[in-house]
Design a protein around this motif. Structure first.
Motif, PDB file in Angstrom:
ATOM      1  N   SER A  45     -32.383 -15.073  13.456  1.00  0.00           N
ATOM      2  CA  SER A  45     -33.360 -16.052  14.112  1.00  0.00           C
ATOM      3  C   SER A  45     -34.122 -16.506  12.640  1.00  0.00           C
ATOM      4  O   SER A  45     -34.415 -15.878  11.646  1.00  0.00           O
ATOM      5  CB  SER A  45     -34.542 -15.552  14.839  1.00  0.00           C
ATOM      6  N   HIS A  46     -34.675 -17.816  12.840  1.00  0.00           N
ATOM      7  CA  HIS A  46     -35.345 -18.345  11.668  1.00  0.00           C
ATOM      8  C   HIS A  46     -36.632 -19.049  12.147  1.00  0.00           C
ATOM      9  O   HIS A  46     -36.693 -19.731  13.490  1.00  0.00           O
ATOM     10  CB  HIS A  46     -34.641 -19.336  10.891  1.00  0.00           C
TER      11      HIS A  46
ATOM     12  N   TYR B  46     -36.949 -14.967   7.078  1.00  0.00           N
ATOM     13  CA  TYR B  46     -37.368 -15.167   8.511  1.00  0.00           C
ATOM     14  C   TYR B  46     -38.094 -16.500   8.560  1.00  0.00           C
ATOM     15  O   TYR B  46     -38.085 -17.138   9.797  1.00  0.00           O
ATOM     16  CB  TYR B  46     -38.043 -14.059   9.205  1.00  0.00           C
TER      17      TYR B  46
ATOM     18  N   TRP C 217     -42.841 -12.249   5.688  1.00  0.00           N
ATOM     19  CA  TRP C 217     -41.885 -12.780   6.285  1.00  0.00           C
ATOM     20  C   TRP C 217     -40.903 -13.663   5.737  1.00  0.00           C
ATOM     21  O   TRP C 217     -39.617 -13.898   6.095  1.00  0.00           O
ATOM     22  CB  TRP C 217     -42.208 -13.352   7.912  1.00  0.00           C
TER      23      TRP C 217
ATOM     24  N   VAL D  70     -40.567 -12.469  16.185  1.00  0.00           N
ATOM     25  CA  VAL D  70     -39.276 -12.002  15.382  1.00  0.00           C
ATOM     26  C   VAL D  70     -38.554 -10.874  15.981  1.00  0.00           C
ATOM     27  O   VAL D  70     -37.690 -10.847  16.013  1.00  0.00           O
ATOM     28  CB  VAL D  70     -39.713 -11.585  13.879  1.00  0.00           C
TER      29      VAL D  70
ATOM     30  N   GLU E 222     -32.597 -10.273  14.916  1.00  0.00           N
ATOM     31  CA  GLU E 222     -32.481 -10.451  13.304  1.00  0.00           C
ATOM     32  C   GLU E 222     -31.678 -11.945  12.901  1.00  0.00           C
ATOM     33  O   GLU E 222     -31.849 -12.356  11.650  1.00  0.00           O
ATOM     34  CB  GLU E 222     -31.063  -9.538  12.884  1.00  0.00           C
TER      35      GLU E 222
ATOM     36  N   LEU F  57     -46.221 -13.773  15.199  1.00  0.00           N
ATOM     37  CA  LEU F  57     -44.919 -13.832  14.168  1.00  0.00           C
ATOM     38  C   LEU F  57     -44.387 -12.504  14.516  1.00  0.00           C
ATOM     39  O   LEU F  57     -43.102 -12.503  14.652  1.00  0.00           O
ATOM     40  CB  LEU F  57     -45.245 -13.990  12.709  1.00  0.00           C
TER      41      LEU F  57
END
Length: 501
Positions: A272-273, A298, A293, A265, A270, A261
């Motif tokens: 992103s998901h 996120y 997170w 990330v 920034e 993760l």
């Protein structure tokens, strides 16, 4: 004298009625004994002493009017179950032939199991679920989509549904089914609510004497739902990159999830998901890794454990990724599909944005695999392996030639109708597989499910062959481990520093 006569008269009456008194006393004794006994009968019996006494006190109540008696709660009358159909029996025909009978009971699988349905445009919808695999392999079921406005002045409209089987025949009892409903005109608007019905017909498959149609409500849309869809549909995507994860199951390593993760990330940035699907693998330790997170916005965690009731391929992962595609279709520019033991990598002089921009003419591109050993480590790490991250210490790459390696992929979701695990076969637009040198992924097979130290063999060589498979040292991922660790510390602090394997 009169008193003596009265006494003799009373004795005479009693003596003449002695039989009746005996009967009365016996009846009273039996009744008292029965009432006392009822107090010791277990509660699951549906009557009590008070009920018995009520029956005695209201003898005029017809017996047929009492459907059920309960000491605590009154329940509605239960209807008498229908009699089972009479069995067809063997019989001898006039010509002497014995005609054998066949009687069917029950159902082996559901006609359709609905997971979700989403609007995909002003006149189109996608419905995701599971269906009986034999029905689709050997039969020809059909699906009719019907839009029913709640405004009675508007007429319903129907169209044949397009069925898509995106799991490449991997299904078991159930196969994944995506139904595309595209109407000739826009349906629903911000002023009129409505619902989408699916009429699923077997067309005599399973039993040629019966044509079963099951109708179910796939989606109900209020006026505000349509307004919300329009705002999302017409607005720029919220995310540059969205990760759709396959089903997570088993006893996963919290440390490996933590590493994966933090790495991605940082890679995706920034905007992103990450959508994680829990099929039983998100235990307390993994949840502790995800939570920081999630709090940062996120990660979205979805509990899909109930799909385990239905026997599909690999925890129904094809169903899960198709649901994710349509659920977030208009919220992301690019969607990535790969696993949590796989790491996307782009060369140092590139960024993930520059890579996808160079491939923007394509709806889909696939990603080359770099298979890594899940047990070979450098001898120089002896005594220090427990302090290093998995992708930092597993540095031996499988370089065996002449075999097919699975690829993973990314899509521009607005142009995808349905998708698979390794690529989509239902896209609008071009697909390219020529991405070598631009993007690749490192695969640490099986490490996510190991709760112990992965280094089993320490090697003091740049190349080695193990059981016929050649490996060479590749420190690409090892070289960026320190940067990823600093990124994690900056983003969520030291909260995960004591994470266990």
């Amino acid at each position: 004298m009169s008193k003596e006569k009265e006494r003799r008269m009373f004795v005479g009456v009693v003596w003449n009625c002695v039989g009746e008194f005996k009967l009365l006393l016996t009846a009273l004794l039996f009744l008292c004994s029965l009432i006392t006994l009822l107090h010791f009968i277990p509660f699951r019996f549906s009557f009590s002493p008070s009920d018995f006494s009520n029956c005695i006190s209201t003898p005029t109540t017809p017996l047929h009017s009492i459907s059920h008696i309960n000491t605590t709660n009154s329940s509605p009358p239960t209807s008498t179950p229908p009699l089972p159909p009479s069995l067809e029996k063997d019989r001898v025909l006039e010509n002497g032939v014995v005609k054998r009978a066949f009687n069917g009971f029950g159902s082996a699988a559901y006609n359709f199991i609905l997971m979700s349905a989403y609007r995909g445009g002003y006149n189109t919808f996608a419905v995701m679920g599971l269906a009986s695999k034999p029905l689709h392999v050997y039969g020809k079921p059909s699906y009719l989509c019907e839009w029913v406005p709640f405004d009675k002045q508007q007429n319903p409209i129907s169209v044949a549904g397009q069925k898509i089987l995106p799991d490449w025949g991997y299904g078991r009892v159930y196969t994944v089914l995506s139904i595309n409903c595209t109407f000739p005109v826009p349906v629903g608007d911000g002023n009129t609510a409505g619902k989408l019905l699916i009429h699923a017909t077997t067309n005599g498959n399973g039993d040629t004497t019966v044509n079963v149609t099951d109708t179910f409500e796939a989606l109900t849309e209020a006026e505000q739902d349509f307004v919300n869809f329009t705002s999302t549909y017409e607005a720029p995507p919220k995310y540059d990159f969205l990760y759709c994860g396959s089903s997570l199951y088993g006893n996963l390593s919290p440390q490996r999830v933590r590493e994966w993760l933090a790495f991605h990330v940082r890679l995706f940035g920034e905007k992103s998901h990450f959508v994680i699907h829990d099929a039983g693998g998100v235990h307390e330790g993994v949840m502790e890794v995800l939570k920081p997170w999630m709090d940062k916005g996120y990660v979205t965690l979805q509990d899909i454990r109930d799909q385990e009731r239905f026997d599909g391929y690999y925890h129904n992962q094809f169903l899960v990724v198709n649901d994710c595609l349509h659920r977030y279709k208009f919220q992301a520019k690019w969607m990535f599909f790969f696993d949590v033991d796989e790491y996307i990598f782009v060369p140092k002089k590139s960024t993930i944005k520059s890579v996808v921009n160079s491939l923007s003419d394509y709806t889909q591109f696939t990603i080359e695999q770099m298979p890594m050993s899940n047990k070979l480590c450098l001898a120089e790490d002896r005594g220090k392996t427990y302090r290093k991250w998995g992708f930092e210490k597993l540095v031996y790459k499988d370089v065996k030639r002449g075999i097919w390696r699975d690829r993973k992929y990314a899509v521009q979701p607005r142009n995808v109708i349905a998708n698979g695990v390794h690529m989509s076969q239902n896209t609008v637009g071009k697909t390219t597989h020529k991405t070598e040198g631009r993007i690749k992924y490192f695969h640490y097979h099986g490490t996510i499910a190991e709760r112990r130290e992965p280094c089993r063999q320490l090697v003091n060589a740049t190349a080695i062959t193990v059981v016929g498979t050649p490996y060479v040292v590749d420190t690409t991922m090892r070289d960026i481990a320190a940067t990823v660790k600093r990124f994690e510390l900056k983003m969520i602090g030291s909260t995960l520093q004591r994470t266990r394997q």
